[in-house]
Enzyme design. Sequence first.
Site, short mmCIF file in Angstrom:
data_model
loop_
_atom_site.label_atom_id
_atom_site.label_comp_id
_atom_site.label_asym_id
_atom_site.label_seq_id
_atom_site.Cartn_x
_atom_site.Cartn_y
_atom_site.Cartn_z
N HIS A 209 49.96 54.93 34.07
CA HIS A 209 48.56 55.33 34.00
C HIS A 209 48.37 56.39 32.93
O HIS A 209 47.33 56.46 32.28
CB HIS A 209 48.14 55.86 35.37
N GLU A 452 46.30 41.55 41.14
CA GLU A 452 47.37 42.36 40.54
C GLU A 452 48.63 42.41 41.40
O GLU A 452 49.55 43.15 41.12
CB GLU A 452 46.86 43.76 40.20
N ASP A 476 49.86 45.90 36.93
CA ASP A 476 50.53 45.89 38.23
C ASP A 476 51.13 44.53 38.54
O ASP A 476 52.17 44.44 39.18
CB ASP A 476 49.55 46.30 39.34
N CYS A 523 41.96 42.41 32.69
CA CYS A 523 41.70 43.79 32.30
C CYS A 523 42.98 44.63 32.24
O CYS A 523 42.92 45.84 32.13
CB CYS A 523 40.69 44.44 33.23
#
Length: 589
Positions: A209, A452, A476, A523
């Site tokens: 992240h 994900e 993920d 995304c």
Amino acid sequence: MKTEPPPTTPGDTTTEQVFEGVGVGPGIAIGVVHLHDADMVSAPEYRVPVSRIPAEQRRFAQAVTAARKQMSLLRQKARRLPAAAGEELGYLLEAYDQMLKGSRLIRGVEHRIETERVNAEAAVRREIEQLVAAFASMDDAYLAGRMVDVREIGQRLVRNLTKTSTRPFDDLPRNAVVISQELTPADTALLDPHHVAGFATQAGGAESHTAIMARSLGLPAAIGVPALLRVARSGDTVVIDGTTGQVILHPTPETLTIYRRKRAEFLRARRALGRLRDLPAVTTDGLRLGMMANIELPSEVDAVLASGAEGIGLFRSEFLYMNRAGWPEEEEQYQIFRKVVERMDGRPVTIRTLDAGGDKLETSLGASMPVNPALGLRAVRFLLSRPDVLEAQLAAILRAAAHGPVRILLPMVTTADEVLAVRSVAERVKARLTRADIIVPSTMPPIGVMIEIPGAALAADSLAGVSDFFAIGTNDLTQYTLAIDRADDAVAHLYNPLHPAVLRLIHFATGAALRARLPVSLCGEMAGDPRLTGLLLGLGIRELSMSASNIPRVKHRIRRLSMTKAEDHARHVMSEYDACRINDLIAAF
Ligand code: PEP
Ligand code: MG
């Protein structure tokens, strides 16, 4: 591959040293090293004359009183939480309070001020270090966990003493390059791109992240750079190549000239791509693709509008919960969402509900660490266990939806039941707001799910039955399919979204969405890599959502692609089972 640099001497400012890491935020930073100690707020250390010792003791006592007041405020908030969670947090805060009441920690600090004649900040730091070392040697998982609490209390005391450091990067010099063992996403959110030139960390993986945050902020960054802290010192000159992941300490004048030229070229290329802003993302054979932006912070809306994005495909809401003690209220969230929706001026905004857990926010919410954060009470699971937090967030989103098109996106969904449970909470919240004469849209905004988790991808048809859209989160999806922690530098070289298993899951989930006539976007970070655009279009993806800075490059690629070629390419890639061959095919395309 990362290589260990040759052994070097700290403070050697004459020799250029090159370190190899993973480049995560493109661009070149040239600046001055600022070493950041993530474990402890930075504070000066100095000797205190005997005559000043009582005053220093009083200063420390005031910091302790302030910390106890903060704990008491937090406890009041905890009481308003649902029973189990409130109780859990209450216990933790109670334990903190005990630590602040004449415990070994407090007595130890007082003793050190007196006998070692140092300032209170230094005494706290020394005492914490000793306690942590003692805990660490006990080889007991429970006590090891308490180290985190002791550090937390220590940091709080130092923050109260320095009265400044809740925002740790406020006093950085211009052009600072932050170098740290690790930066949490919360730390990264505090970096001001106008002040900071870039950053490098020893730990971390390319899809963590923190890495995504670097790209969002447009900061050149390298992570997973070994041995950097052994040699770098604050004030050193440093270059970061965020594309290759190289960090160059004490660059020679020749190196500096080369990198200044590279930086100018990078900025020139970026400006040239900017000219694509108002052109559509359409293939040579006329297929129009949706180009959406991912954002981490509301301040990115300017960059989104400048990039020519058609909307926000993923608005991560974790920032709302970072760097603070309590939970954000509905009103605060509403005001923030509303501003973003209004500024997007009729373009859709996809707001994702809180994705706490995994590498995000795991410790900053006052919750105790789960046994395995990646597989624990993360994201939608966490929200369903905390109806108060979920309801506040849904109410804020529904109210913002009265100001423009909004979609609600649920992270980490594994079963249709989770979607149904959130739907029923959303209906309840909507009815409550309507009864209170608060304006919300008459129909529920679309509710979609992140695909994900491998199980969600494989059960995509059943999720399609309860969802209004899919957003495939390959960051993920790769992590969970390959069992590779996306934030761990030790396995970063194994993290590969082009692994056939990941590609098959993307293909399968996309097919399920198309069969159910459900909009599907991708995304994850793959969406922003122009080398993969052909493959993703060939697999059936028609909407891509990425960091605004990547939109021009991907659009440029789309405008030179034909769907016939993209589908052919995807067929080729999908018939391969060897990840290296797949890489070759992509490179050749
Ligand atoms: C993903 O997992 O691919 C994703 C887009 O979500 P995040 O990176 O926020 O986990
Ligand atoms: Mg995710």
